[in-house]
Scaffold this active site. Structure first.
Site, PDB file in Angstrom:
ATOM      1  N   GLN A   1       0.720  -1.720   0.040  1.00 27.14           N
ATOM      2  CA  GLN A   1      -0.260   0.352  -0.105  1.00 27.14           C
ATOM      3  C   GLN A   1       1.235   1.272   0.089  1.00 27.14           C
ATOM      4  OE1 GLN A   1      -2.801  -0.675  -0.491  1.00 27.14           O
ATOM      5  NE2 GLN A   1      -4.289   1.260  -0.020  1.00 27.14           N
ATOM      6  N   GLU A   2       2.121   1.187   1.060  1.00 25.78           N
ATOM      7  CA  GLU A   2       2.837   1.879   0.869  1.00 25.78           C
ATOM      8  C   GLU A   2       3.904   3.028  -0.706  1.00 25.78           C
ATOM      9  OE1 GLU A   2       3.117   4.705   2.577  1.00 25.78           O
ATOM     10  OE2 GLU A   2       2.343   4.271   4.238  1.00 25.78           O
ATOM     11  N   SER A   3       4.373   1.661  -0.905  1.00 28.92           N
ATOM     12  CA  SER A   3       5.548   1.870  -1.841  1.00 28.92           C
ATOM     13  C   SER A   3       5.152   0.856  -3.370  1.00 28.92           C
ATOM     14  CB  SER A   3       6.718   1.433  -1.418  1.00 28.92           C
ATOM     15  OG  SER A   3       6.941  -0.045  -1.215  1.00 28.92           O
TER      16      SER A   3
END
Length: 582
Positions: free
Chosen positions: A444-446
């Site tokens: 989700q982040e990167s």
């Protein structure tokens, strides 16, 4: 390469060989323009640079083309209509500074009619608002006309009033929009913004009124489904359950394909269960959510509710039965060994011409079932797992609601990578974390891009701020820590898992609170907690007022469910001899 060596005719021959597949791609057009210039055909080169700029204005190649036009003194030949198209493209692409330059230039063009120039001045002011440099005086000096430019001017003034917390001024402008421009999309934008203001203030009654007005008066607007849902949800939050039930039913009927419909079906089920004491109808809603949105947050919540309900009587409800999962096309995980297009795509990839890969694969007449995987695996073979994931996400937008068995595992392994899995498992165990949770957060982040640096200056796989990384490095006993080390995957996972552990401990072991804090900050989560009471974690998650954070929390929980399901299916296939290695 040939152009760089000065071999213009050689480059021309190579380019001609791929004209059928790549003739409309920006990289092709740029190369063609450079070749024409190298051959001394300057006017043709100018025409090609101009065509590239206007047909692919957001591409990197367009920037090169424009610089070349400027150096050749040809940029001034762009017509007002062409400049307008560039401004609109930049604005719609979120490149507000470039859009503003175009609009300001057009607004100063004395050869244009005054009403057109006024429209460009308002458009330029909209760019300045996005860039946080529009002043009240500048907005007030825009022409107060009785057309859409005048409506947009009022919208800008309303946003400025909101920015300075001038509630009475804002409401006065919205009322004027209702009176003078009752059908304008700028009124719809103003209503949505006003609803958002009251939502953030926790004034649910006023927020619901403005969202409801938008949904009722602008049912086709891009924000209509979201506004209708928020009005219904805020009625629920106020305990106005009959009104909420009615609006949830309307949401399902009016906006069956909207992203908010899964939530509407789930919460209508909760009201069937809690208020109407209709267990059978509640179960029908839960089963529909679980079937159509397989891995979504509300599918997980629905399965929990079904387990709590047991096996209530089955009922038929045409309203929810019409909600169907998107069709899943046939997807293959094998490719024809003798396809010349696959071989050519590999050569194109080796040359770094990524724009041509998909088009080359699509040229194979039998590629519909495997081209998306072939493209993704080409990226993965160069170590670009994040690029591979993005290409498959675009090709398979239905994947996150699809049963695992409906798509070959080779696709899932790219969509949900387990890169650096040994490190994830080791550092997760050290911090008492579930490795699937950590992998889900990284996705989700990167998107597993170790070199990612966000607009907020967060670094690496788990998107850590330099100040956070430095503090965590001290805790880990890492001497002489430097920010660039956050781009090292193992270091980032080591520090990121420690940080996630801190968040979970800070919020009493509750994963949802910790994930929200990871995204939005601890103080905001504490503020949202205080806005309760909530009857369950499902209510807290849906009540997160920041759409980005709410989607973030739900997305990670969805990812975690999919990761577990992928490995469970892989283990089953391995036992039955099908084979499913990580």
């Amino acid at each position: 390469m040939l152009l760089a060596q000065g071999n213009v005719t050689g480059a021309q021959r190579v380019l001609a060989s791929i004209a059928d597949e790549a003739g409309e791609l920006p990289n092709y057009e740029l190369t063609q323009a450079k070749i024409l210039f190298g051959l001394g055909r300057q006017q043709e080169a100018i025409d090609e640079f101009k065509h590239l700029l206007l047909s692919h204005p957001l591409s990197p190649e367009a920037g090169v083309a424009r610089a070349k036009l400027t150096s050749l003194g040809a940029e001034s030949n762009l017509t007002a209509a062409e400049l307008r198209s560039l401004g609109d493209a930049f604005y719609n692409g979120g490149r507000y500074a470039e859009a503003g330059e175009q609009y300001h230039a057009l607004a100063r063009n004395a050869t244009l009619p005054s009403d057109e120039r006024n429209g460009f001045a308002v458009a330029a002011a909209s760019c300045d608002l996005k860039l946080k440099r529009l002043t009240e005086t500048q907005a007030q000096t825009l022409a107060d006309t009785h057309d859409e430019n005048g409506a947009r001017r009022l919208y800008l003034l309303m946003e400025l009033a909101r920015n300075r917390n001038d509630e009475s001024g804002l409401l006065g402008i919205v009322d004027r929009l209702k009176t003078d421009f009752p059908q304008s999309p700028w009124l719809a934008e103003a209503l949505f913004s006003t609803g958002n203001m009251y939502l953030l203030r926790k004034d649910y009654a006023n927020a619901a009124n403005y969202y409801g007005y938008l949904a009722n008066h602008f049912p086709s607007h891009k924000n209509a489904a979201a506004a209708h849902w928020r009005a219904g949800w805020l009625n629920y939050r106020q305990g106005l359950y009959p009104d909420a039930s009615r609006m949830f039913d309307e949401q399902i009927k009016l906006f069956p394909n909207a992203t908010e419909t899964a939530a509407a079906m789930y919460w209508r089920g909760r009201l069937y269960e809690m208020q109407d004491h209709n267990r059978a109808q509640a179960a029908q809603n839960y089963r529909t959510v679980s079937r159509v949105y397989q891995h979504f947050f509300y599918a997980q919540m629905s399965r929990q509710r079904l387990q709590a309900l047991g096996e209530p009587l089955l009922v038929s409800d045409a309203g929810v039965e019409t909600i169907k999962s998107p069709p899943i096309p046939h997807l293959s995980d094998t490719f024809p060994a003798d396809s010349p297009h696959i071989a050519k795509a590999r050569l194109v990839a080796n040359a770094g011409l990524n724009d041509y890969i998909a088009q080359e694969l699509a040229a194979d007449p039998d590629s519909d079932s495997w081209s998306a995987l072939a493209e993704a695996q080409l990226y993965a073979s160069f170590g670009e797992s994040y690029r591979a994931m993005r290409s498959l996400k675009r090709a398979l937008p239905f994947a996150t609601s699809a049963p695992i068995n409906s798509i070959p595992l080779a696709y899932w392994r790219i969509l949900f990578p387990e890169a650096w899995w040994d490190t994830i498992k080791t550092e997760s165990a050290k911090n008492g974390l579930d490795p699937y949770l950590v992998a889900s957060l990284i996705r989700q982040e990167s998107e597993f891009n170790p070199s990612a640096i966000s607009y907020a200056n967060a670094y690496g796989l788990m998107q850590l701020l330099p100040s956070v990384g430095k503090s965590l490095a001290r805790e880990e006993g890492m001497a002489h820590f430097e920010t660039f080390q956050l781009l090292d995957p193992e270091t980032n996972i080591r520090l990121g898992t420690r940080y996630l552990r801190h968040m979970i401990d800070r919020f009493g072991g509750v994963q949802e609170y910790a994930l929200a804090a990871y995204n939005a900050g601890e103080e905001r989560v504490s503020d949202w907690q205080a806005a309760g009471p909530y009857h369950g974690m499902d209510e807290f998650v849906e009540s997160i007022p920041f759409t980005q954070t709410r989607d973030y929390v739900q997305g990670i929980l969805r990812n975690e469910d999919i990761y577990r399901s992928i490995d469970a299916v892989a283990a089953t296939q391995s036992k039955t001899g099908i084979g499913a290695s990580r």
